[in-house]
Design a protein around this motif. Sequence first.
Motif, mmCIF file in Angstrom:
data_model
loop_
_atom_site.group_PDB
_atom_site.id
_atom_site.type_symbol
_atom_site.label_atom_id
_atom_site.label_comp_id
_atom_site.label_asym_id
_atom_site.label_seq_id
_atom_site.Cartn_x
_atom_site.Cartn_y
_atom_site.Cartn_z
ATOM 1 N N VAL A 45 0.842 -1.200 0.000
ATOM 2 C CA VAL A 45 0.000 0.000 0.000
ATOM 3 C C VAL A 45 0.878 1.251 0.000
ATOM 4 C CG1 VAL A 45 -1.697 1.338 1.328
ATOM 5 C CG2 VAL A 45 -2.007 -1.126 1.050
ATOM 6 N N LYS A 46 1.944 1.231 0.780
ATOM 7 C CA LYS A 46 2.825 2.409 0.872
ATOM 8 C C LYS A 46 3.562 2.705 -0.433
ATOM 9 C CE LYS A 46 3.774 2.698 5.801
ATOM 10 N NZ LYS A 46 4.819 2.635 6.844
ATOM 11 N N THR A 47 3.771 1.704 -1.272
ATOM 12 C CA THR A 47 4.556 1.916 -2.487
ATOM 13 C C THR A 47 3.709 1.942 -3.762
ATOM 14 O OG1 THR A 47 5.028 -0.455 -2.677
ATOM 15 C CG2 THR A 47 6.633 0.912 -1.478
ATOM 16 N N CYS A 48 2.416 1.782 -3.639
ATOM 17 C CA CYS A 48 1.588 1.732 -4.846
ATOM 18 C C CYS A 48 1.262 3.133 -5.366
ATOM 19 C CB CYS A 48 0.309 0.947 -4.597
ATOM 20 S SG CYS A 48 -0.939 1.771 -3.582
ATOM 21 N N SER A 49 0.959 3.196 -6.655
ATOM 22 C CA SER A 49 0.491 4.436 -7.277
ATOM 23 C C SER A 49 -1.021 4.445 -7.393
ATOM 24 C CB SER A 49 1.092 4.589 -8.675
ATOM 25 O OG SER A 49 2.487 4.729 -8.586
ATOM 26 N N VAL A 50 -1.608 3.256 -7.494
ATOM 27 C CA VAL A 50 -3.060 3.112 -7.589
ATOM 28 C C VAL A 50 -3.485 2.011 -6.629
ATOM 29 C CG1 VAL A 50 -5.013 2.608 -9.096
ATOM 30 C CG2 VAL A 50 -3.022 3.803 -10.022
ATOM 31 N N PHE A 51 -4.517 2.289 -5.855
ATOM 32 C CA PHE A 51 -5.054 1.337 -4.879
ATOM 33 C C PHE A 51 -6.453 0.954 -5.347
ATOM 34 C CE2 PHE A 51 -7.299 0.605 -0.781
ATOM 35 C CZ PHE A 51 -6.524 -0.430 -0.290
ATOM 36 N N LEU A 52 -6.635 -0.324 -5.735
ATOM 37 C CA LEU A 52 -7.903 -0.823 -6.264
ATOM 38 C C LEU A 52 -8.455 -1.941 -5.390
ATOM 39 C CD1 LEU A 52 -6.891 -1.250 -10.018
ATOM 40 C CD2 LEU A 52 -8.375 0.516 -9.106
ATOM 41 N N PRO A 53 -9.055 -1.622 -4.262
ATOM 42 C CA PRO A 53 -9.611 -2.711 -3.458
ATOM 43 C C PRO A 53 -10.900 -3.248 -4.077
ATOM 44 C CG PRO A 53 -10.142 -0.602 -2.462
ATOM 45 C CD PRO A 53 -9.254 -0.319 -3.641
ATOM 46 N N LEU A 54 -11.015 -4.562 -4.135
ATOM 47 C CA LEU A 54 -12.271 -5.195 -4.531
ATOM 48 C C LEU A 54 -13.080 -5.366 -3.259
ATOM 49 C CD1 LEU A 54 -11.075 -7.952 -7.023
ATOM 50 C CD2 LEU A 54 -11.780 -5.611 -7.511
ATOM 51 N N ILE A 55 -14.222 -4.715 -3.192
ATOM 52 C CA ILE A 55 -14.981 -4.641 -1.944
ATOM 53 C C ILE A 55 -16.272 -5.448 -2.046
ATOM 54 C CG2 ILE A 55 -16.194 -3.068 -0.390
ATOM 55 C CD1 ILE A 55 -14.200 -0.905 -1.261
ATOM 56 N N ASN A 56 -16.479 -6.305 -1.059
ATOM 57 C CA ASN A 56 -17.750 -7.012 -0.918
ATOM 58 C C ASN A 56 -18.145 -6.961 0.562
ATOM 59 O OD1 ASN A 56 -16.147 -8.919 0.373
ATOM 60 N ND2 ASN A 56 -16.472 -10.526 -1.137
ATOM 61 N N THR A 57 -19.199 -7.639 0.931
ATOM 62 C CA THR A 57 -19.686 -7.600 2.314
ATOM 63 C C THR A 57 -18.637 -8.141 3.282
ATOM 64 O OG1 THR A 57 -21.945 -7.861 1.533
ATOM 65 C CG2 THR A 57 -21.543 -8.330 3.853
#
Length: 101
Positions: A45-57
């Motif tokens: 997370v600290k080194t990413c340029s884009v954060f794409l969490p796949l979110i469900n319940t």
Amino acid sequence: LHCGSMSESALALKNHLQSELGLKVWVCVEMPGGVDFRDEIVKSVKTCSVFLPLINTKWACSGECKDEYSLAKRLNLTSHERGKTKAGQSRLPAMMPIAFP
């Protein structure tokens, strides 16, 4: 993108982003056993340029997942102050949650 499971969808998205856009992509479901997953996730997370969490319940009910999202959000909100980006530039990491059924 729905492939039957969230893990399968994450890997399909990774493959697409790598093959079509040439991006380096890290997916937590690929971590080998014995790795301290919390440290690895924080580092990613600290080194990413884009954060794409796949979110469900299930994701939304996980305290650890909420912590990862909060970390990415704090990094985004402070990227100018930390010297990661400059005023007038988009803050990083860019964040784009993806709802998953």
